[in-house]
Design a protein around this motif. Structure first.
Motif, PDB file in Angstrom:
ATOM      1  N   UNK A   1       0.670  -1.206  -0.083  1.00  0.00           N
ATOM      2  CA  UNK A   1      -0.162   0.375   0.039  1.00  0.00           C
ATOM      3  C   UNK A   1       0.856   1.298  -0.446  1.00  0.00           C
ATOM      4  N   UNK A   2       2.037   1.040   0.330  1.00  0.00           N
ATOM      5  CA  UNK A   2       2.868   2.942   0.456  1.00  0.00           C
ATOM      6  C   UNK A   2       3.468   2.503  -1.229  1.00  0.00           C
ATOM      7  N   UNK A   3       3.899   1.388  -2.253  1.00  0.00           N
ATOM      8  CA  UNK A   3       4.004   2.046  -3.730  1.00  0.00           C
ATOM      9  C   UNK A   3       2.970   3.056  -3.968  1.00  0.00           C
ATOM     10  N   UNK A   4       3.532   4.047  -4.765  1.00  0.00           N
ATOM     11  CA  UNK A   4       3.151   5.185  -5.346  1.00  0.00           C
ATOM     12  C   UNK A   4       2.398   4.688  -6.814  1.00  0.00           C
ATOM     13  N   UNK A   5       1.409   4.104  -6.815  1.00  0.00           N
ATOM     14  CA  UNK A   5       1.090   4.204  -8.009  1.00  0.00           C
ATOM     15  C   UNK A   5      -0.804   4.861  -8.198  1.00  0.00           C
ATOM     16  N   UNK A   6      -0.703   4.207  -9.618  1.00  0.00           N
ATOM     17  CA  UNK A   6      -2.024   4.731 -10.057  1.00  0.00           C
ATOM     18  C   UNK A   6      -3.219   4.033  -9.409  1.00  0.00           C
ATOM     19  N   UNK A   7      -4.132   4.564  -8.027  1.00  0.00           N
ATOM     20  CA  UNK A   7      -5.637   4.225  -7.826  1.00  0.00           C
ATOM     21  C   UNK A   7      -4.685   3.507  -6.496  1.00  0.00           C
ATOM     22  N   UNK A   8      -3.734   3.630  -5.996  1.00  0.00           N
ATOM     23  CA  UNK A   8      -3.451   3.096  -4.528  1.00  0.00           C
ATOM     24  C   UNK A   8      -4.590   3.736  -3.466  1.00  0.00           C
ATOM     25  N   UNK A   9      -5.130   5.274  -3.874  1.00  0.00           N
ATOM     26  CA  UNK A   9      -5.441   5.224  -2.522  1.00  0.00           C
ATOM     27  C   UNK A   9      -6.703   4.797  -2.036  1.00  0.00           C
ATOM     28  N   UNK A  10      -7.425   4.865  -3.860  1.00  0.00           N
ATOM     29  CA  UNK A  10      -8.785   3.621  -3.391  1.00  0.00           C
ATOM     30  C   UNK A  10      -8.603   2.732  -2.361  1.00  0.00           C
ATOM     31  N   UNK A  11      -7.567   1.476  -2.838  1.00  0.00           N
ATOM     32  CA  UNK A  11      -6.768   0.879  -3.225  1.00  0.00           C
ATOM     33  C   UNK A  11      -7.163   0.534  -1.053  1.00  0.00           C
ATOM     34  N   UNK A  12      -5.926   1.639  -0.650  1.00  0.00           N
ATOM     35  CA  UNK A  12      -6.242   1.543   0.869  1.00  0.00           C
ATOM     36  C   UNK A  12      -7.883   1.549   1.578  1.00  0.00           C
ATOM     37  N   UNK A  13      -8.910   2.709   0.660  1.00  0.00           N
ATOM     38  CA  UNK A  13      -9.886   2.888   1.236  1.00  0.00           C
ATOM     39  C   UNK A  13     -10.202   1.362   1.460  1.00  0.00           C
ATOM     40  N   UNK A  14     -10.585   0.856   0.716  1.00  0.00           N
ATOM     41  CA  UNK A  14     -11.210  -0.616   0.366  1.00  0.00           C
ATOM     42  C   UNK A  14     -10.167  -1.320   1.378  1.00  0.00           C
ATOM     43  N   UNK A  15      -9.551  -1.682   1.372  1.00  0.00           N
ATOM     44  CA  UNK A  15      -8.539  -2.925   2.266  1.00  0.00           C
ATOM     45  C   UNK A  15      -9.210  -2.428   3.797  1.00  0.00           C
ATOM     46  N   UNK A  16      -9.305  -0.809   4.072  1.00  0.00           N
ATOM     47  CA  UNK A  16      -9.808  -0.474   5.320  1.00  0.00           C
ATOM     48  C   UNK A  16     -10.983  -0.867   5.984  1.00  0.00           C
ATOM     49  N   UNK A  17     -11.639  -0.402   5.063  1.00  0.00           N
ATOM     50  CA  UNK A  17     -13.670  -1.190   5.791  1.00  0.00           C
ATOM     51  C   UNK A  17     -14.104  -1.806   6.274  1.00  0.00           C
ATOM     52  N   UNK A  18     -13.352  -3.369   4.896  1.00  0.00           N
ATOM     53  CA  UNK A  18     -13.888  -4.453   5.766  1.00  0.00           C
ATOM     54  C   UNK A  18     -13.066  -4.515   7.818  1.00  0.00           C
ATOM     55  N   UNK A  19     -12.520  -4.110   7.967  1.00  0.00           N
ATOM     56  CA  UNK A  19     -11.532  -3.935   9.090  1.00  0.00           C
ATOM     57  C   UNK A  19     -12.039  -2.542   9.996  1.00  0.00           C
ATOM     58  N   UNK A  20     -12.835  -2.335   9.979  1.00  0.00           N
ATOM     59  CA  UNK A  20     -13.735  -0.696  10.422  1.00  0.00           C
ATOM     60  C   UNK A  20     -14.900  -1.693  11.155  1.00  0.00           C
ATOM     61  N   UNK A  21     -15.571  -3.362  11.036  1.00  0.00           N
ATOM     62  CA  UNK A  21     -16.362  -3.780  11.268  1.00  0.00           C
ATOM     63  C   UNK A  21     -15.910  -4.518  12.799  1.00  0.00           C
ATOM     64  N   UNK A  22     -16.346  -4.237  14.164  1.00  0.00           N
ATOM     65  CA  UNK A  22     -16.026  -4.889  14.868  1.00  0.00           C
ATOM     66  C   UNK A  22     -16.178  -6.274  14.999  1.00  0.00           C
TER      67      UNK A  22
END
Length: 309
Positions: free
Chosen positions: A109-130
């Motif tokens: 996720x630290x790589x500077x590639x196109x669309x990586x910010x969107x991927x970070x958000x998508x990855x974090x969403x499931x981890x927001x569940x209790x």
């Protein structure tokens, strides 16, 4: 004339000390009320008779019977050693499996590639569940009637119709999978530290011909070892304290008791409400947490020594 500067310095020092004490006082007060006092209470009452017969007034056993609660836990309670073994395994898995997974994801996720910010958000969403909600979700996945796991197993074993959560061995693996891959908070902590690595160091490494993988192995990871040590402690203690997954998936069936679940069973679900014995287990849990911190610190100190040599 000579003594005046000293007096001024001493007054300035006293003011600074007073300011520091005033600044820390609220935190120290909250720590004493919500952490230190409960820990002392747990310690003291672990040597007391405290159950449904004297809920409002714990009774000290006396010096001759001081270890009664611990003797019961170690020698008579049927699930303590199973719980301790399971919690220890989950602590090890947390440090040895979860942290490398989180590190690899953070590096990606630290790589500077196109669309990586969107991927970070998508990855974090499931981890927001209790963890409680996640336990319920996995309970549906493991359901033998309509879950997704049994059809996959039947691809290799056509006659399989049991619940995986009721089979000793597979139930432990299923429990582990329910939490080990959810590394959102840990990944964010590691990612933040990776992003703080000076770009000049990476650029210098690139000029020397170091590829991305070599940069990760020889520059990034060594520079974030402090964070890796911290998250290793957090992952190990989280695994040792595993509770929600046990409660929602198996309730300790098929050899999946945890230390936290033992405490609940003694203090809440036991027909005789054994607070004193539950607090004896809690003291063992606290001591185990200290041991985890010492072990992780020792392992990382060995790696620091190897780097120096």
């Amino acid at each position: 004339m000579v003594n005046r500067p000293k007096k001024k310095k001493s007054k300035l020092g006293m003011r600074r000390t007073g300011f520091i004490i005033a600044f820390l006082a609220p935190t120290l007060f909250v720590f004493c009320v919500f952490y230190l006092y409960p820990i002392i209470t747990v310690f003291v009452t672990s040597f007391c008779k405290w159950d449904y017969t004297n809920i409002t007034s714990p009774e000290f056993f006396g010096w001759n019977d001081l270890w009664n609660n611990y003797n019961y836990i170690f020698n008579k309670y049927p699930f303590f050693w199973e719980a301790l073994k399971n919690s220890t395994k989950w602590a090890i898995v947390g440090a040895v499996v979860q942290i490398p997974i989180a590190t690899l994801i953070a590096l990606a996720l630290s790589r500077k590639v196109k669309g990586i910010k969107f991927v970070r958000i998508v990855y974090i969403i499931p981890n927001m569940i209790s963890t409680a909600a996640m336990g319920v979700i996995f309970l549906q996945l493991y359901n033998p009637s309509y879950g997704i796991i049994n059809p996959i197993i039947r691809l290799f074993n056509k006659d399989f119709s049991d619940s995986i959560l009721l089979l000793k061995g597979p139930a432990f693996v299923a429990m582990t999978c329910a939490y080990i891959f959810f590394t959102g908070t840990t990944t964010l902590m590691i990612l933040g530290n990776i992003m703080a690595v000076p770009e000049e160091i990476r650029e210098a490494a690139m000029l020397d011909g170091a590829s991305g993988l070599k940069q990760d192995l020889h520059i990034t990871i060594p520079m974030i070892k402090g964070t890796l040590k911290t998250v290793s402690v957090l992952a190990a203690t989280s695994g040792f304290l595993l509770y929600n997954e046990v409660y929602f998936l198996t309730k300790g069936a098929a050899g999946t008791y945890s230390i936290s679940y033992v405490i609940r069973e003694l203090a809440i679900t036991s027909p005789r409400t054994q607070f004193g014995r539950a607090n004896a287990v809690a003291m063992i849990q606290i001591l185990a947490g200290m041991v985890i911190i010492l072990v992780v610190s020792f392992v990382y100190s060995l790696s620091y020594k190897k780097e120096k040599h």
